[in-house]
Structure formats: structure tokens, C-alpha cells
Design an enzyme around this catalytic site. Structure first.
Site, PDB file in Angstrom:
ATOM      1  N   ALA A  10       0.843  -1.211   0.000  1.00  0.00           N
ATOM      2  CA  ALA A  10       0.000   0.000   0.000  1.00  0.00           C
ATOM      3  C   ALA A  10       0.873   1.252   0.000  1.00  0.00           C
ATOM      4  CB  ALA A  10      -0.928  -0.014   1.208  1.00  0.00           C
ATOM      5  N   GLY A  14       0.816   1.379  -4.838  1.00  0.00           N
ATOM      6  CA  GLY A  14      -0.356   0.605  -4.438  1.00  0.00           C
ATOM      7  C   GLY A  14      -1.519   1.514  -4.074  1.00  0.00           C
ATOM      8  N   ARG A  82      13.281   1.886  -6.363  1.00  0.00           N
ATOM      9  CA  ARG A  82      14.660   2.280  -6.666  1.00  0.00           C
ATOM     10  C   ARG A  82      15.070   3.547  -5.923  1.00  0.00           C
ATOM     11  NH1 ARG A  82      16.052   2.882 -12.805  1.00  0.00           N
ATOM     12  NH2 ARG A  82      13.854   3.345 -13.154  1.00  0.00           N
ATOM     13  N   ASN A 120       9.437  -4.313  -9.304  1.00  0.00           N
ATOM     14  CA  ASN A 120      10.626  -4.428 -10.161  1.00  0.00           C
ATOM     15  C   ASN A 120      11.690  -5.332  -9.561  1.00  0.00           C
ATOM     16  OD1 ASN A 120      10.329  -2.902 -12.564  1.00  0.00           O
ATOM     17  ND2 ASN A 120      10.232  -1.037 -11.316  1.00  0.00           N
ATOM     18  N   HIS A 175      11.406  -4.228 -19.380  1.00  0.00           N
ATOM     19  CA  HIS A 175      11.167  -2.941 -18.712  1.00  0.00           C
ATOM     20  C   HIS A 175      12.483  -2.473 -18.106  1.00  0.00           C
ATOM     21  CE1 HIS A 175       9.082   0.269 -16.830  1.00  0.00           C
ATOM     22  NE2 HIS A 175       9.163  -0.209 -15.605  1.00  0.00           N
TER      23      HIS A 175
HETATM   24  N1  APR Z   1       4.105  -7.530   2.205  1.00  0.00           N
HETATM   25  C1  APR Z   1       3.318  -6.459   1.968  1.00  0.00           C
HETATM   26  N2  APR Z   1       3.819  -5.244   1.723  1.00  0.00           N
HETATM   27  C2  APR Z   1       5.149  -5.105   1.709  1.00  0.00           C
HETATM   28  C3  APR Z   1       6.020  -6.191   1.946  1.00  0.00           C
HETATM   29  C4  APR Z   1       5.445  -7.455   2.207  1.00  0.00           C
HETATM   30  N3  APR Z   1       6.185  -8.528   2.442  1.00  0.00           N
HETATM   31  N4  APR Z   1       7.300  -5.731   1.856  1.00  0.00           N
HETATM   32  C5  APR Z   1       7.228  -4.424   1.567  1.00  0.00           C
HETATM   33  N5  APR Z   1       5.939  -4.043   1.483  1.00  0.00           N
HETATM   34  C6  APR Z   1       5.384  -2.706   1.233  1.00  0.00           C
HETATM   35  C7  APR Z   1       6.151  -1.593   1.920  1.00  0.00           C
HETATM   36  O1  APR Z   1       5.812  -1.510   3.291  1.00  0.00           O
HETATM   37  C8  APR Z   1       5.685  -0.388   1.117  1.00  0.00           C
HETATM   38  O2  APR Z   1       4.571   0.258   1.723  1.00  0.00           O
HETATM   39  O3  APR Z   1       5.481  -2.393  -0.145  1.00  0.00           O
HETATM   40  C9  APR Z   1       5.278  -0.982  -0.229  1.00  0.00           C
HETATM   41  C10 APR Z   1       6.068  -0.442  -1.394  1.00  0.00           C
HETATM   42  O4  APR Z   1       5.717   0.884  -1.533  1.00  0.00           O
HETATM   43  P1  APR Z   1       6.763   2.049  -1.826  1.00  0.00           P
HETATM   44  O5  APR Z   1       7.971   1.851  -0.988  1.00  0.00           O
HETATM   45  O6  APR Z   1       6.035   3.336  -1.733  1.00  0.00           O
HETATM   46  O7  APR Z   1       7.206   1.738  -3.341  1.00  0.00           O
HETATM   47  P2  APR Z   1       6.418   2.048  -4.697  1.00  0.00           P
HETATM   48  O8  APR Z   1       6.915   3.329  -5.249  1.00  0.00           O
HETATM   49  O9  APR Z   1       4.973   1.842  -4.524  1.00  0.00           O
HETATM   50  O10 APR Z   1       7.024   0.888  -5.620  1.00  0.00           O
HETATM   51  C11 APR Z   1       6.742  -0.480  -5.382  1.00  0.00           C
HETATM   52  O11 APR Z   1       6.799  -1.029  -7.691  1.00  0.00           O
HETATM   53  O12 APR Z   1       7.430   0.295  -9.494  1.00  0.00           O
HETATM   54  C12 APR Z   1       7.812  -0.703  -8.615  1.00  0.00           C
HETATM   55  O13 APR Z   1      10.211  -0.382  -8.449  1.00  0.00           O
HETATM   56  C13 APR Z   1       8.987  -0.265  -7.769  1.00  0.00           C
HETATM   57  O14 APR Z   1       9.420  -2.453  -6.941  1.00  0.00           O
HETATM   58  C14 APR Z   1       8.865  -1.196  -6.616  1.00  0.00           C
HETATM   59  C15 APR Z   1       7.346  -1.353  -6.454  1.00  0.00           C
END
Ligand code: APR
Length: 308
Positions: A10, A14, A82, A120, A175
Site C-alpha cells: 500500500a 499501491g 529504486r 521491479n 522494462h
Molecule cells: N508484504 C506487503 N507489503 C510489503 C512487503 C510485504 N512482504 N514488503 C514491503 N511491502 C510494502 C512496503 O511496506 C511499502 O509500503 O510495499 C510498499 C512499497 O511501496 P513504496 O515503498 O512506496 O514503493 P512504490 O513506489 O509503490 O514501488 C513499489 O513497484 O514500481 C515498482 O520499483 C517499484 O518495486 C517497486 C514497487
């Protein structure tokens, strides 16, 4: 019963995906994250926006997978994004474990769900999810090409001052920096791009498209792009749930198309209620095929590195 979409992770992408999906009243949404209170807080905030925009959808946040039970679509965005200077491939081992767990946990509660992957390095994470869930290729689709193509469309629109609706661009391949913007197949209201732009301007747009994600990472300094990736997720969710038979560039598991097999790769594909309906094969010339093959070698190298 309304359609149900669960989004694992989220974070920025998300929660923004939830926003686009709710705003267009496409489905009820469940947001799951490991951070306590965060998915609940974001979901409640979004739910409270619904009376303002007049949309009747339910948005629930949770730290527990049980809430995802009976989902039509699972979107996986969980993982690390990233940081400046990092490539998408640098995220490999951490994100593999997260995507594997998210797939296993959701599939036992939603055995018929279609999976959309965003984490990614994308093409490899699709493979991780496919193997973890033992899923048929129809049910697992990666979001990348819609975003890369949208970036190219946006750059062309800015340059020519033409509506984005008139601009069709197609970016195929992995990608990453080896992606293949197909200028010969891209057009403005049917007029080929090379008739509208000089060779230098076109090359500059192609280069900016290839580095489009990095441009935003460098500007933000913390995190990566999320509005456009999330809008692309919402478009895929809508195409599937409304059985639109929409043709868009997405990452799918190739089985002989474009001369490649057994890995995920960005190609034009038709999406409907059962997920992937078919891969569309363009007539590519030698130069385009060469670029595509180069991109394919890069993806297969990372798949090998991941030892899935
Ligand atoms: N289960 C559920 N959520 C998780 C878990 C897990 N095991 N591990 C990490 N998360 C959550 C984090 O707590 C965080 O809120 O995944 C979320 C990722 O969100 P962001 O850090 O804001 O990253 P975001 O910019 O959304 O990108 C997510 O998408 O585009 C790709 O490269 C990017 O791999 C990355 C992904």
C-alpha cells in the site's frame, strides 16, 4: 456482487492504484501492507473521499491477507523501490522473496484470481509469481509497456501540442534501459511519427522514454514514479473486469511469439475477463528485431541471475 481487487503493497504505487480504481468506480479495493496502520489509514481516507466524488466503492486496509479472500484480481506492488543511481535489477533478491510470499498468501484465498505484477525488476518478478503460484500464463500479466508507451505519448504530445488521445506509441521489450520504442509503428492520428518529427527530435524522445523512470527517480530523490504506473494498473484492471479485449503493451510469458519462449517480455497483448487472451505479433524489420533480441538477452540474463 461487486468485483474485488486486492493490492499487496500500500505504498505510493499501491495506494495510488487504489485511488484511480476507486475514482473510476471499477471495483472494491483491499490494500494490504506490512506497515501497521498505514493501509488502514490510507483506505479510510480514500473511503471518506467517496461521498465527495459520488462513487460507491468499498476500500479496506489491512495487515492481514484474510481480507483479500475471494478477489478477482491481485495486484502486487509490494517491494522496495529504486533509489537514485540504482537500476531496477538491483532490487532482485529482496523483491523476489516479497513477491513469492505475496503470491502464495493470496492464491490460497483467491484461487481463481488474475495477477497483475508491478514490483521491479518487473519481467523477472512476473516469473517469480508464476512459479510460486504455478499459474497458467493467462493469469499473470506485468505492467510496464503501458507506462513506457504513455511516457513516449506524453513527450510527443508536449512536443507537437496535439491531444494525447491522438498519439499512439508502442514500446516493447524488457522494462529497463533496453526497452524498444517502435517509432515505425507509432503515429499521430495515423500519420507516422517520422513524418511529424525530425530524426533528431524523434531520437531525443526515444532516449527520454528509455530513461523515463530514471528521470523521475532523480527528481524525487526518494522513491520512484507512481501516478503513471498506477494509472496503467487501473487501465489493466478495468480491461480485465469489463472484458474489454483491450490491446495494450504488457509483460507476458512468451511461448514462441517474436521468436522467444519461456520468459516474460513486453509485447502487445489482448486483455479480457480471463486475463491474457492473445499476443499480437507485429511485422518487425531486421533492425527492430535486433533491438528486441538484445532486450530479450538482458531479461534472460537477469532471470538466470535470479535462479527462479
Ligand atoms: N508484504 C506487503 N507489503 C510489503 C512487503 C510485504 N512482504 N514488503 C514491503 N511491502 C510494502 C512496503 O511496506 C511499502 O509500503 O510495499 C510498499 C512499497 O511501496 P513504496 O515503498 O512506496 O514503493 P512504490 O513506489 O509503490 O514501488 C513499489 O513497484 O514500481 C515498482 O520499483 C517499484 O518495486 C517497486 C514497487
Amino acid at each position: 456482487m461487486p468485483n474485488k481487487v486486492s493490492i499487496i503493497g500500500a505504498g505510493m504505487t499501491g495506494s495510488t492504484s487504489a485511488h484511480w480504481i476507486a475514482q473510476q468506480e471499477i471495483a472494491d479495493v483491499v490494500l494490504v501492507d506490512i506497515v501497521e496502520g498505514m493501509p488502514q489509514g490510507k483506505a479510510l481516507d480514500l473511503q471518506e473521499a467517496m461521498p465527495v466524488i459520488g462513487k460507491d466503492v468499498s476500500i479496506v486496509g489491512s495487515n492481514d491477507y484474510e481480507e483479500t479472500k475471494g478477489s478477482d484480481i491481485i495486484v502486487i506492488t509490494a517491494g522496495l523501490p529504486r533509489k537514485p543511481g540504482m537500476s531496477r535489477d538491483d532490487l532482485l533478491s529482496t523483491n523476489s522473496a516479497i513477491v513469492k510470499e505475496a503470491t502464495e498468501q493470496t492464491l490460497r484465498l483467491s484461487p481463481d484470481a488474475i495477477y497483475i505484477i508491478l514490483t521491479n525488476p518487473l519481467d523477472v518478478m512476473c516469473m517469480v509469481a508464476m512459479k510460486a503460484g504455478n499459474l497458467p500464463r493467462e493469469r499473470i500479466i506485468g505492467q510496464a509497456g503501458i507506462l513506457d508507451s504513455a511516457r513516449m505519448r506524453a513527450f510527443v504530445a508536449m512536443e507537437l501540442e496535439v491531444s494525447v488521445e491522438n498519439i499512439n506509441c508502442y514500446v516493447l521489450g524488457g522494462h529497463g534501459d533496453s526497452m524498444v520504442p517502435l517509432t515505425r509503428h507509432s503515429n499521430v492520428a495515423g500519420v507516422p511519427l517520422n513524418k511529424m518529427l525530425s530524426a533528431e527530435r524523434l531520437e531525443a524522445i526515444v532516449e527520454r522514454t528509455r530513461k523515463g523512470g530514471g528521470e523521475i527517480v532523480a527528481l524525487l530523490k526518494k522513491g520512484s514514479a507512481y501516478y503513471a504506473p498506477a494509472a496503467a494498473i487501473a487501465q489493466m484492471v478495468e480491461a480485465i473486469l469489463k472484458n474489454k479485449h483491450l490491446i495494450v503493451p504488457v509483460s507476458v510469458y512468451l511461448q514462441g511469439e517474436y521468436g522467444h519462449t519461456d520468459f516474460f517480455f513486453g509485447v502487445p497483448a489482448q486483455l479480457g475477463r480471463d486475463g491474457l487472451e492473445k499476443v499480437i505479433e507485429y511485422d518487425l524489420n531486421e533492425e527492430e528485431m535486433e533491438s528486441l533480441n538484445k532486450s530479450a538477452s538482458h531479461v534472460t540474463e537477469v532471470v538466470e541471475q535470479a535462479k527462479i
